[in-house]
Design an enzyme around this catalytic site. Structure first.
Site, short mmCIF file in Angstrom:
data_model
loop_
_atom_site.label_atom_id
_atom_site.label_comp_id
_atom_site.label_asym_id
_atom_site.label_seq_id
_atom_site.Cartn_x
_atom_site.Cartn_y
_atom_site.Cartn_z
N SER A 70 -2.91 -7.83 2.36
CA SER A 70 -3.21 -7.80 3.80
C SER A 70 -3.68 -9.17 4.27
O SER A 70 -3.35 -9.62 5.37
CB SER A 70 -4.31 -6.77 4.09
OG SER A 70 -3.89 -5.48 3.72
N ARG A 109 -1.77 -5.57 -8.80
CA ARG A 109 -0.64 -6.48 -8.56
C ARG A 109 -0.52 -7.49 -9.67
O ARG A 109 0.46 -7.60 -10.36
CB ARG A 109 -0.83 -7.22 -7.23
CG ARG A 109 -0.61 -6.35 -6.04
CD ARG A 109 -1.25 -6.94 -4.82
NE ARG A 109 -2.69 -6.82 -4.89
CZ ARG A 109 -3.51 -7.02 -3.90
NH1 ARG A 109 -3.04 -7.41 -2.72
NH2 ARG A 109 -4.80 -6.86 -4.04
N LYS A 148 -16.42 -7.31 5.01
CA LYS A 148 -15.23 -8.15 4.84
C LYS A 148 -14.73 -8.74 6.16
O LYS A 148 -13.69 -9.38 6.20
CB LYS A 148 -14.11 -7.32 4.21
CG LYS A 148 -14.27 -7.12 2.72
CD LYS A 148 -13.00 -6.57 2.12
CE LYS A 148 -12.93 -6.83 0.62
NZ LYS A 148 -11.65 -6.41 0.08
N HIS A 156 0.84 -1.21 0.00
CA HIS A 156 0.00 0.00 0.00
C HIS A 156 0.88 1.26 0.00
O HIS A 156 0.61 2.23 -0.71
CB HIS A 156 -0.87 0.06 1.27
CG HIS A 156 -1.93 -0.99 1.36
ND1 HIS A 156 -2.09 -1.80 2.46
CD2 HIS A 156 -2.92 -1.35 0.49
CE1 HIS A 156 -3.11 -2.61 2.28
NE2 HIS A 156 -3.64 -2.36 1.09
P1 ADP Z 1 -9.82 -3.42 -0.87
O1 ADP Z 1 -10.53 -4.27 0.13
O2 ADP Z 1 -10.61 -2.19 -1.25
O3 ADP Z 1 -9.27 -4.12 -2.06
P2 ADP Z 1 -7.13 -3.31 0.15
O4 ADP Z 1 -6.67 -2.65 1.41
O5 ADP Z 1 -6.99 -4.77 0.05
O6 ADP Z 1 -8.62 -2.82 -0.03
O7 ADP Z 1 -6.38 -2.65 -1.07
C1 ADP Z 1 -6.51 -1.28 -1.38
C2 ADP Z 1 -5.84 -1.03 -2.71
O8 ADP Z 1 -4.44 -1.26 -2.60
C3 ADP Z 1 -6.34 -1.94 -3.83
O9 ADP Z 1 -6.33 -1.21 -5.04
C4 ADP Z 1 -5.30 -3.03 -3.89
O10 ADP Z 1 -5.20 -3.58 -5.20
C5 ADP Z 1 -4.05 -2.23 -3.55
N1 ADP Z 1 -3.02 -3.10 -2.97
C6 ADP Z 1 -3.09 -3.89 -1.89
N2 ADP Z 1 -1.93 -4.54 -1.68
C7 ADP Z 1 -1.09 -4.14 -2.67
C8 ADP Z 1 0.25 -4.48 -3.04
N3 ADP Z 1 0.96 -5.38 -2.37
N4 ADP Z 1 0.76 -3.88 -4.11
C9 ADP Z 1 0.02 -3.00 -4.84
N5 ADP Z 1 -1.24 -2.65 -4.56
C10 ADP Z 1 -1.79 -3.22 -3.50
#
Ligand code: ADP
Length: 172
Positions: A136, A92, A43, A19
């Site tokens: 995450s 990703r 979630k 992130h």
């Molecule tokens: P959501 O539940 O809305 O997907 P996340 O916290 O999982 O929320 O992710 C928020 C954003 O960050 C999403 O666009 C996700 O693709 C991106 N993201 C999460 N982890 C990574 C990572 N390791 N590298 C790049 N982008 C990421």
């Protein structure tokens, strides 16, 4: 000239280095980024919204132009209220693409309907390769099983994860 503002929405349960990589890249394009933590409980997050906002607040402190807020309701309305012209998301792997594509087009539809064409653009950024397999969900799973997550999250997040899982082990 007016500032270019973007929102970076997500669950951030918890914030990872992936992130933060996306956020740093986005800050090279926009003057201000508001990291918007979703309050939606569908979630079943491990951390409360307050905990997620607090961890993100610490994590973004060194990043000039970044701030953290919680949000609920429609993203397009929240973005409008904040004068944001774009939403940032990370991509990703190919498996992210289908969901992100649907979400971007739905948001475009809603944005046009409520605020006029072109009011919110979706901007997708790719992280450094070393974060492409990081999520995450995976970090929580590794931490739950007692594995080291120090390469994947800021140290205070690692400690928070440990605290959470130590507590649930004690309670079970
Ligand atoms: P959501 O539940 O809305 O997907 P996340 O916290 O999982 O929320 O992710 C928020 C954003 O960050 C999403 O666009 C996700 O693709 C991106 N993201 C999460 N982890 C990574 C990572 N390791 N590298 C790049 N982008 C990421």
């Amino acid at each position: 000239m007016s500032q270019k503002i973007a929102v970076y929405p997500g669950s951030f349960d918890p914030v990872t280095n992936g992130h933060l990589d996306i956020l740093s890249r986005a800050l090279r394009i926009f003057d201000r980024i508001i990291v918007a933590v979703t309050t939606s409980a569908h979630k079943h997050p491990l951390f409360t919204v307050d905990e997620r906002v607090e961890m993100l607040g610490r994590a973004v402190k060194p990043l000039k132009g970044a701030s953290v807020e919680r949000f609920d309701g429609l993203l397009v309305n929240y973005a409008k209220k904040k004068n944001a012209v774009a939403m940032i998301r990370g991509l990703r792997v190919v498996s992210d693409f289908e969901y992100e594509f649907q979400m971007a087009l739905m948001n475009r539809h809603l944005s046009k309907k409520y605020h006029g064409a072109g009011s919110l653009e979706a901007v997708y950024l790719m992280p450094d390769e070393k974060f492409t397999y990081l999520s995450s969900t995976l970090v929580k799973e590794v931490a739950r099983l007692g594995g080291g997550v120090e390469s994947f999250v800021p140290d205070f997040v690692r400690l928070k994860l440990k605290e959470k899982f130590d507590m649930s082990r004690r309670d079970s």
